[in-house]
Every structure is written in C-alpha cells, then in structure tokens.
Write a protein that holds these residues in place. Structure first.
Motif, mmCIF file in Angstrom:
data_model
loop_
_atom_site.group_PDB
_atom_site.id
_atom_site.type_symbol
_atom_site.label_atom_id
_atom_site.label_comp_id
_atom_site.label_asym_id
_atom_site.label_seq_id
_atom_site.Cartn_x
_atom_site.Cartn_y
_atom_site.Cartn_z
ATOM 1 N N GLU A 188 0.817 -1.214 0.000
ATOM 2 C CA GLU A 188 0.000 0.000 0.000
ATOM 3 C C GLU A 188 0.852 1.267 0.000
ATOM 4 O OE1 GLU A 188 -3.061 1.879 3.136
ATOM 5 O OE2 GLU A 188 -3.423 -0.214 2.620
ATOM 6 N N THR A 189 2.048 1.211 0.614
ATOM 7 C CA THR A 189 2.910 2.387 0.720
ATOM 8 C C THR A 189 3.750 2.626 -0.521
ATOM 9 O OG1 THR A 189 4.609 1.054 1.776
ATOM 10 C CG2 THR A 189 3.078 2.215 3.227
ATOM 11 N N GLU A 190 3.765 1.692 -1.454
ATOM 12 C CA GLU A 190 4.567 1.856 -2.664
ATOM 13 C C GLU A 190 3.852 2.750 -3.653
ATOM 14 O OE1 GLU A 190 5.353 -2.052 -4.090
ATOM 15 O OE2 GLU A 190 6.867 -2.435 -2.571
ATOM 16 N N ASN A 191 4.629 3.539 -4.342
ATOM 17 C CA ASN A 191 4.097 4.436 -5.351
ATOM 18 C C ASN A 191 3.963 3.653 -6.663
ATOM 19 O OD1 ASN A 191 3.782 6.335 -7.413
ATOM 20 N ND2 ASN A 191 4.961 7.863 -6.309
ATOM 21 N N PRO A 192 2.725 3.456 -7.164
ATOM 22 C CA PRO A 192 2.557 2.668 -8.382
ATOM 23 C C PRO A 192 3.259 3.282 -9.590
ATOM 24 C CG PRO A 192 0.427 3.429 -7.523
ATOM 25 C CD PRO A 192 1.486 3.910 -6.602
ATOM 26 N N ALA A 193 3.363 4.597 -9.635
ATOM 27 C CA ALA A 193 4.040 5.241 -10.760
ATOM 28 C C ALA A 193 5.522 4.881 -10.765
ATOM 29 C CB ALA A 193 3.857 6.748 -10.703
ATOM 30 N N MET A 194 6.166 4.900 -9.604
ATOM 31 C CA MET A 194 7.583 4.556 -9.525
ATOM 32 C C MET A 194 7.794 3.103 -9.922
ATOM 33 S SD MET A 194 9.070 7.296 -8.862
ATOM 34 C CE MET A 194 10.721 6.917 -8.374
ATOM 35 N N GLU A 247 12.763 -3.849 -9.900
ATOM 36 C CA GLU A 247 14.136 -4.022 -9.416
ATOM 37 C C GLU A 247 14.646 -2.726 -8.790
ATOM 38 O OE1 GLU A 247 13.397 -4.607 -12.763
ATOM 39 O OE2 GLU A 247 13.020 -6.745 -12.485
ATOM 40 N N TRP A 248 14.361 -1.599 -9.443
ATOM 41 C CA TRP A 248 14.784 -0.302 -8.936
ATOM 42 C C TRP A 248 14.135 -0.025 -7.587
ATOM 43 C CZ3 TRP A 248 12.379 4.232 -7.505
ATOM 44 C CH2 TRP A 248 13.205 5.334 -7.339
ATOM 45 N N VAL A 249 12.840 -0.300 -7.488
ATOM 46 C CA VAL A 249 12.111 -0.082 -6.235
ATOM 47 C C VAL A 249 12.721 -0.931 -5.127
ATOM 48 C CG1 VAL A 249 9.872 -0.335 -5.072
ATOM 49 C CG2 VAL A 249 9.972 0.605 -7.394
ATOM 50 N N LYS A 250 13.025 -2.178 -5.422
ATOM 51 C CA LYS A 250 13.627 -3.072 -4.427
ATOM 52 C C LYS A 250 14.993 -2.557 -3.985
ATOM 53 C CE LYS A 250 14.881 -7.834 -3.566
ATOM 54 N NZ LYS A 250 16.006 -8.589 -3.964
ATOM 55 N N GLU A 251 15.816 -2.125 -4.938
ATOM 56 C CA GLU A 251 17.144 -1.582 -4.599
ATOM 57 C C GLU A 251 17.032 -0.350 -3.717
ATOM 58 O OE1 GLU A 251 19.197 -0.838 -8.253
ATOM 59 O OE2 GLU A 251 19.204 -2.948 -8.820
ATOM 60 N N GLN A 252 16.110 0.533 -4.045
ATOM 61 C CA GLN A 252 15.938 1.749 -3.253
ATOM 62 C C GLN A 252 15.461 1.426 -1.830
ATOM 63 O OE1 GLN A 252 16.961 4.806 -4.127
ATOM 64 N NE2 GLN A 252 17.729 3.733 -5.919
ATOM 65 N N ARG A 253 14.546 0.465 -1.714
ATOM 66 C CA ARG A 253 14.042 0.063 -0.401
ATOM 67 C C ARG A 253 15.183 -0.515 0.445
ATOM 68 N NH1 ARG A 253 10.572 -3.742 -1.729
ATOM 69 N NH2 ARG A 253 8.945 -2.263 -2.202
ATOM 70 N N GLU A 254 16.004 -1.374 -0.168
ATOM 71 C CA GLU A 254 17.130 -1.978 0.559
ATOM 72 C C GLU A 254 18.161 -0.919 0.955
ATOM 73 O OE1 GLU A 254 18.500 -5.118 -1.989
ATOM 74 O OE2 GLU A 254 16.710 -6.329 -1.594
ATOM 75 N N ARG A 255 18.418 0.027 0.068
ATOM 76 C CA ARG A 255 19.361 1.107 0.364
ATOM 77 C C ARG A 255 18.859 1.970 1.537
ATOM 78 N NH1 ARG A 255 19.795 2.927 -4.549
ATOM 79 N NH2 ARG A 255 21.605 1.655 -4.995
#
Length: 70
Positions: free
Chosen positions: A3-9, A16-24
């Motif tokens: 729910e907190t993820e931005n669907p546009a991003m 993969e980018w979203v996962k990398e950013q979350r881990e960072r």
C-alpha cells in the motif's frame, strides 16, 4: 504491491529499482541507529551533533556493520 509503494515509480522505474531503493533506505536507517544518531543527546547529556543527519554514514558503513557480519 504494498500500500505504501508508489505505483508510478514501480511502473516507470521497474520493480528491481524499487527493491534496490528500499534496501538502500533500510541499510541507511540501520547505519543511523548503529552509529547512535537516533539519540538526540550524547551519554554526557550534551546535544548529539549527528542527530538527524545521514552525512558520512556510507563512509563508516564497514566499521559499523563489522560486528553484524561476524
């Protein structure tokens, strides 16, 4: 998708980018706590000059995470 993820991003940048950013982000939060920056005051009661700042944590990462990796 959470729910907190931005669907546009997720659509534009890809999962993969979203996962990398979350881990960072999680790593930087962990380093912030390991370095004691989450405390507004130092043990002697004086203000913590690093409280609220993430500057320099990447350079200290190896030192801060050393005990976690053993």
């Amino acid at each position: 998708m959470k729910e907190t993820e931005n669907p546009a991003m997720m659509t534009v940048m890809g999962p993969e980018w979203v996962k990398e950013q979350r881990e960072r982000t999680l790593r930087m939060q962990r380093l912030y706590i390991l370095d004691g920056r989450h405390h507004a005051k130092l043990p002697d009661g004086s203000p913590n000059p690093d409280h609220g700042f993430y500057t320099g944590l990447a350079e200290k990462a190896e030192e801060l995470e050393k005990d976690l990796n053993e």
